[in-house]
Design an enzyme around this catalytic site. Sequence first.
Site, PDB file in Angstrom:
ATOM      1  N   TYR A  54      -5.030  -9.802  -0.945  1.00  0.00           N
ATOM      2  CA  TYR A  54      -6.004  -8.862  -0.429  1.00  0.00           C
ATOM      3  C   TYR A  54      -6.257  -7.757  -1.445  1.00  0.00           C
ATOM      4  CZ  TYR A  54      -2.450  -5.310   0.564  1.00  0.00           C
ATOM      5  OH  TYR A  54      -1.475  -4.342   0.437  1.00  0.00           O
ATOM      6  N   LYS A 169      -0.858  -8.963  -5.148  1.00  0.00           N
ATOM      7  CA  LYS A 169      -1.156  -8.180  -3.937  1.00  0.00           C
ATOM      8  C   LYS A 169      -1.256  -9.160  -2.775  1.00  0.00           C
ATOM      9  CE  LYS A 169      -4.003  -4.175  -2.647  1.00  0.00           C
ATOM     10  NZ  LYS A 169      -2.955  -3.255  -2.209  1.00  0.00           N
ATOM     11  N   GLU A 201       8.085   1.813  -6.687  1.00  0.00           N
ATOM     12  CA  GLU A 201       6.803   2.386  -6.241  1.00  0.00           C
ATOM     13  C   GLU A 201       6.910   2.769  -4.775  1.00  0.00           C
ATOM     14  OE1 GLU A 201       3.668  -0.600  -6.303  1.00  0.00           O
ATOM     15  OE2 GLU A 201       5.099  -2.175  -5.773  1.00  0.00           O
ATOM     16  N   LEU A 225       3.043  -3.235  -8.104  1.00  0.00           N
ATOM     17  CA  LEU A 225       1.622  -3.558  -8.154  1.00  0.00           C
ATOM     18  C   LEU A 225       0.985  -2.642  -9.199  1.00  0.00           C
ATOM     19  CD1 LEU A 225      -0.659  -5.200  -6.689  1.00  0.00           C
ATOM     20  CD2 LEU A 225      -1.205  -3.045  -5.566  1.00  0.00           C
TER      21      LEU A 225
HETATM   22  N1  PLP Z   1       1.577  -0.168  -4.815  1.00  0.00           N
HETATM   23  C1  PLP Z   1       1.466  -0.800  -3.631  1.00  0.00           C
HETATM   24  C2  PLP Z   1       2.649  -1.522  -3.087  1.00  0.00           C
HETATM   25  C3  PLP Z   1       0.269  -0.779  -2.922  1.00  0.00           C
HETATM   26  O1  PLP Z   1       0.152  -1.424  -1.752  1.00  0.00           O
HETATM   27  C4  PLP Z   1      -0.815  -0.042  -3.445  1.00  0.00           C
HETATM   28  C5  PLP Z   1      -2.096   0.029  -2.740  1.00  0.00           C
HETATM   29  O2  PLP Z   1      -2.198  -0.359  -1.607  1.00  0.00           O
HETATM   30  C6  PLP Z   1      -0.661   0.613  -4.669  1.00  0.00           C
HETATM   31  C7  PLP Z   1       0.554   0.522  -5.335  1.00  0.00           C
HETATM   32  C8  PLP Z   1      -1.781   1.403  -5.274  1.00  0.00           C
HETATM   33  O3  PLP Z   1      -2.740   0.536  -5.808  1.00  0.00           O
HETATM   34  P1  PLP Z   1      -4.271   0.959  -5.943  1.00  0.00           P
HETATM   35  O4  PLP Z   1      -4.300   2.188  -6.761  1.00  0.00           O
HETATM   36  O5  PLP Z   1      -4.902  -0.192  -6.640  1.00  0.00           O
HETATM   37  O6  PLP Z   1      -4.785   1.161  -4.574  1.00  0.00           O
END
Ligand code: PLP
Length: 311
Positions: A54, A169, A201, A225
């Site tokens: 997603y 993701k 994270e 991620l």
């Molecule tokens: N890390 C995780 C586990 C996430 O689910 C998300 C976003 O949902 C992020 C980092 C941040 O990613 P982005 O800046 O692409 O939204």
Amino acid sequence: MVPGWWTWADHREEVVPVMGADRSMVYLDGRFVPRSEAKLDVEDRGVLFADGVYEVLRAYGGHLYRAEAHLARLRQSLEGLRIAPPADVERLIGITLELLERNGRAEATVYWQVTRGVATRDRRMPAQPVPTVLVLTWPTAPLAVSEAELTCRSAILQPDRRWGRCWIKSLMLLDNVLAAQAAAAAAADEAIYHRDGTVTEGTAANVFIVHGGRLITTPADEAILAGITRARVIDIAAAAGLDLEQRHFNTTELATAEEVMLTGTTTNVAAVTNLDGVAIGSGEPGPVARQLHTALLDDIRQECGLEPGWS
Ligand code: PLP
């Protein structure tokens, strides 16, 4: 109905007010359909195995911020699960803009989901899968309203028990659910994960710290991620001449940092001012968080063609 009894439907309205009240259109299986009529097949592998990926992105003033970057990451995630991108993935940005128009929404959070599709339950991948593509939009406060103050968050530390492919993701978010709920139970806003003391994270955001005057963020390896916002903030920090290091840091450095920040699509830049009940730095958002927050909002305004102070 017996007075005092509640049905699941009543309860659902209560706990999921946005979804329950949402009469909007969604995109599913090649069609724009009313939310109430959109049904996933019970043997969709997304349902049975969380076998899908997603993306979450934001529409500001009818423009999709960093849409190409989200699309590129969706493709990487699909490749990670060995799902061949269906034709709809090519058209996903156009489909989303049409959906926003049909829903009369310029300000929205957009959800893209691609699963491996429908097949009789078997762990092995079906020979000829037809992926299921779903697009949802949720109304969201416009930038000018949400930007007023840099958001302050409280966080707790949680052991990272997720699988080893967090760069994908994937739909499989159960550990994130448990960690986010642990944070809620501790009256905190977010959980920050660590693996054996090394920070990875948040459950829905990447982490930056300022330690010893240096801006530090975890390298985008398989354990996290690679956030689209993280990448943008790194570029912004470099352009601003900030000293940025991508390296692992531990929970002691996190707890003793001058500043801690979260970055993400739904977060933008937020300052973590309290960790496990103890103040970070002064307990107030620091100068670097403020600078990055303002610069990111400027970047959004610029890319989405919004006027300063626009609402
Ligand atoms: N890390 C995780 C586990 C996430 O689910 C998300 C976003 O949902 C992020 C980092 C941040 O990613 P982005 O800046 O692409 O939204």
